[in-house]
Scaffold this motif. Structure first.
Motif, mmCIF file in Angstrom:
data_model
loop_
_atom_site.group_PDB
_atom_site.id
_atom_site.type_symbol
_atom_site.label_atom_id
_atom_site.label_comp_id
_atom_site.label_asym_id
_atom_site.label_seq_id
_atom_site.Cartn_x
_atom_site.Cartn_y
_atom_site.Cartn_z
ATOM 1 N N UNK A 1 -4.935 5.474 -1.762
ATOM 2 C CA UNK A 1 -4.174 4.289 -2.168
ATOM 3 C C UNK A 1 -3.207 3.862 -1.077
ATOM 4 N N UNK A 2 -2.489 4.828 -0.477
ATOM 5 C CA UNK A 2 -1.538 4.511 0.586
ATOM 6 C C UNK A 2 -2.257 3.966 1.826
ATOM 7 N N UNK A 3 -3.414 4.537 2.155
ATOM 8 C CA UNK A 3 -4.180 4.038 3.310
ATOM 9 C C UNK A 3 -4.613 2.600 3.081
ATOM 10 N N UNK A 4 -5.036 2.290 1.874
ATOM 11 C CA UNK A 4 -5.455 0.911 1.554
ATOM 12 C C UNK A 4 -4.256 -0.032 1.625
ATOM 13 N N UNK A 5 -3.101 0.384 1.140
ATOM 14 C CA UNK A 5 -1.904 -0.457 1.194
ATOM 15 C C UNK A 5 -1.482 -0.733 2.639
ATOM 16 N N UNK A 6 -1.500 0.322 3.488
ATOM 17 C CA UNK A 6 -1.127 0.139 4.885
ATOM 18 C C UNK A 6 -2.126 -0.766 5.596
ATOM 19 N N UNK A 7 -3.386 -0.616 5.268
ATOM 20 C CA UNK A 7 -4.426 -1.436 5.881
ATOM 21 C C UNK A 7 -4.267 -2.911 5.496
ATOM 22 N N UNK A 8 -3.947 -3.169 4.242
ATOM 23 C CA UNK A 8 -3.795 -4.539 3.762
ATOM 24 C C UNK A 8 -2.464 -5.169 4.205
ATOM 25 N N UNK A 9 -1.484 -4.331 4.569
ATOM 26 C CA UNK A 9 -0.185 -4.846 4.983
ATOM 27 C C UNK A 9 -0.231 -5.464 6.368
#
Length: 118
Positions: free
Chosen positions: A109-117
């Motif tokens: 979840x954190x990797x996806x959030x950082x990627x989308x940020x």
């Protein structure tokens, strides 16, 4: 549309809550003190030992409006609420999966959030 902050607090120990059509009625010694349509009520909190009609309780259960009974000092005594919606077995399975793979799910979840940020 969500109803906000429509909680009715009943503090008079002589109060009697009843149902009149689609209205919540609060009376003290036979005199009506409050009349509110059910559409405007989200929660009912009753302090001290007071009376509540079975018809009102049934209507509140039907409309998913909880009635909370508290002592005069604010200690929880009881709650009347309707049937809980949802699948209990599904929720238990979700919790079990999260216990086993919680760290992986959090990292993903954190990797996806950082990627989308970006």
């Amino acid at each position: 549309m969500r109803r906000l902050l429509n909680t009715i607090y009943i503090t008079n120990e002589m109060s009697y809550l009843s149902l009149d059509g689609e209205n919540l009625v609060c009376s003290v010694e036979g005199e009506i003190k409050l009349r509110i349509p059910f559409a405007n009520v989200e929660n009912i909190v009753c302090f001290n030992y007071m009376r509540c009609s079975p018809a009102l309780m049934g209507k509140c259960v039907q409309k998913h409006i909880p009635i909370n009974f508290l002592s005069l000092q604010g200690k929880f005594l009881a709650k009347v609420c309707g049937e809980t919606k949802g699948n209990v077995f599904f929720r238990v399975r979700q919790i079990d999966v999260f216990r086993k793979k919680g760290l992986f799910l959090a990292q993903n979840t954190m990797a996806a959030k950082f990627s989308n940020a970006r």
